[in-house]
Design a protein around this motif. Structure first.
Motif, PDB file in Angstrom:
ATOM      1  N   SER A 150      37.274  35.627  35.567  1.00  0.00           N
ATOM      2  CA  SER A 150      37.445  34.185  35.770  1.00  0.00           C
ATOM      3  C   SER A 150      36.551  33.619  36.867  1.00  0.00           C
ATOM      4  CB  SER A 150      38.901  33.870  36.088  1.00  0.00           C
ATOM      5  OG  SER A 150      39.235  34.315  37.394  1.00  0.00           O
ATOM      6  N   PHE A 151      36.349  34.349  37.942  1.00  0.00           N
ATOM      7  CA  PHE A 151      35.593  33.791  39.064  1.00  0.00           C
ATOM      8  C   PHE A 151      34.116  33.562  38.726  1.00  0.00           C
ATOM      9  CE2 PHE A 151      39.190  36.015  41.274  1.00  0.00           C
ATOM     10  CZ  PHE A 151      39.891  34.851  41.554  1.00  0.00           C
ATOM     11  N   VAL A 203      39.543  29.354  31.526  1.00  0.00           N
ATOM     12  CA  VAL A 203      39.897  29.682  32.917  1.00  0.00           C
ATOM     13  C   VAL A 203      41.409  29.838  33.044  1.00  0.00           C
ATOM     14  CG1 VAL A 203      39.881  28.838  35.301  1.00  0.00           C
ATOM     15  CG2 VAL A 203      37.828  28.614  33.889  1.00  0.00           C
ATOM     16  N   SER A 204      42.161  28.967  32.402  1.00  0.00           N
ATOM     17  CA  SER A 204      43.621  29.048  32.437  1.00  0.00           C
ATOM     18  C   SER A 204      44.121  30.357  31.833  1.00  0.00           C
ATOM     19  CB  SER A 204      44.222  27.858  31.686  1.00  0.00           C
ATOM     20  OG  SER A 204      45.619  27.977  31.632  1.00  0.00           O
ATOM     21  N   ALA A 226      45.064  42.671  33.913  1.00  0.00           N
ATOM     22  CA  ALA A 226      45.276  41.387  34.597  1.00  0.00           C
ATOM     23  C   ALA A 226      44.231  41.177  35.680  1.00  0.00           C
ATOM     24  CB  ALA A 226      46.684  41.334  35.196  1.00  0.00           C
ATOM     25  N   VAL A 227      43.977  42.210  36.464  1.00  0.00           N
ATOM     26  CA  VAL A 227      42.987  42.113  37.540  1.00  0.00           C
ATOM     27  C   VAL A 227      41.592  41.903  36.952  1.00  0.00           C
ATOM     28  CG1 VAL A 227      41.891  43.445  39.384  1.00  0.00           C
ATOM     29  CG2 VAL A 227      44.368  43.358  39.233  1.00  0.00           C
ATOM     30  N   THR A 228      41.318  42.522  35.817  1.00  0.00           N
ATOM     31  CA  THR A 228      40.032  42.313  35.150  1.00  0.00           C
ATOM     32  C   THR A 228      39.894  40.862  34.689  1.00  0.00           C
ATOM     33  OG1 THR A 228      39.985  44.628  34.456  1.00  0.00           O
ATOM     34  CG2 THR A 228      38.546  43.104  33.268  1.00  0.00           C
ATOM     35  N   CYS A 229      40.990  40.275  34.214  1.00  0.00           N
ATOM     36  CA  CYS A 229      40.954  38.842  33.850  1.00  0.00           C
ATOM     37  C   CYS A 229      40.583  37.998  35.067  1.00  0.00           C
ATOM     38  CB  CYS A 229      42.307  38.395  33.291  1.00  0.00           C
ATOM     39  SG  CYS A 229      42.643  38.981  31.639  1.00  0.00           S
TER      40      CYS A 229
END
Length: 177
Positions: free
Chosen positions: A126-127, A32-33, A119-122
């Motif tokens: 994550s959610f 998650v981090s 970055a947005v895909t990460c």
């Protein structure tokens, strides 16, 4: 991340909240981090010197759409409701209008745009990952946040040290040992 980690660890200590002990929990929180802090932080820093802040903000606004796409592809057991899909579709259309996609990306670097999209895909990964693997653990949010940010700070430490040495050498010349 280090300052946030320090603050959260102090809060956890004051509230007498212990951090998780199981390695498997630490591994999940490290993932998650990576997805929420480390990778997007590096990519946003890289992109922000290549694209405008306005474009970065608009692309960051596509996070809910990225989350929906990830859920539809990889976390199919997490069923979005039809009205959520319609709402996100309308939102995506709005982002394209605000962006003026028909004009191209202007003087922005394509590598910066790609970095922002990754970055947005990460964030999007994550959610649902958190909902599936971390939320069921039933841990206190303070312990989760403190552990996650601490792992992010530890992960970023080698990069920080490398950047400090590079900055020192740039300012003062090579260091003789």
């Amino acid at each position: 991340c280090a300052l946030g980690s320090l603050a959260l660890l102090v809060i956890a200590k004051i509230r007498k909240i212990s951090l998780p002990r199981a390695r498997s929990v630490w591994l999940k929180l490290w993932i998650v981090s990576l997805l929420l802090n480390v990778i997007p932080g590096i990519l946003f820093a890289y992109a922000e010197i290549r694209v405008t802040s306005i474009l970065a903000g608009i692309i960051n606004g596509t996070t809910p759409l990225a989350t929906l796409i990830v859920i539809l592809i990889a976390f199919r057991e997490q069923k979005p409701k039809p009205y959520q899909i319609v709402g996100l579709g309308i939102g995506a259309f709005g982002v394209l209008i605000v962006l003026g996609i028909w004009k191209g990306i202007g003087h922005n670097s394509i590598t910066g745009v790609v970095a922002l999209l990754i970055a947005v895909t990460c964030y999007g990964i994550s959610f649902p990952f958190t909902r599936k693997f971390v939320t069921p653990l039933g841990m206190r949010s303070e312990a989760l946040a403190a552990t996650q940010i601490t792992l992010g700070a530890i992960t970023l430490l080698p990069l920080f040290l490398f950047a400090c040495v590079a900055c020192f050498q740039f300012a003062f010349g090579p260091v003789l040992v």
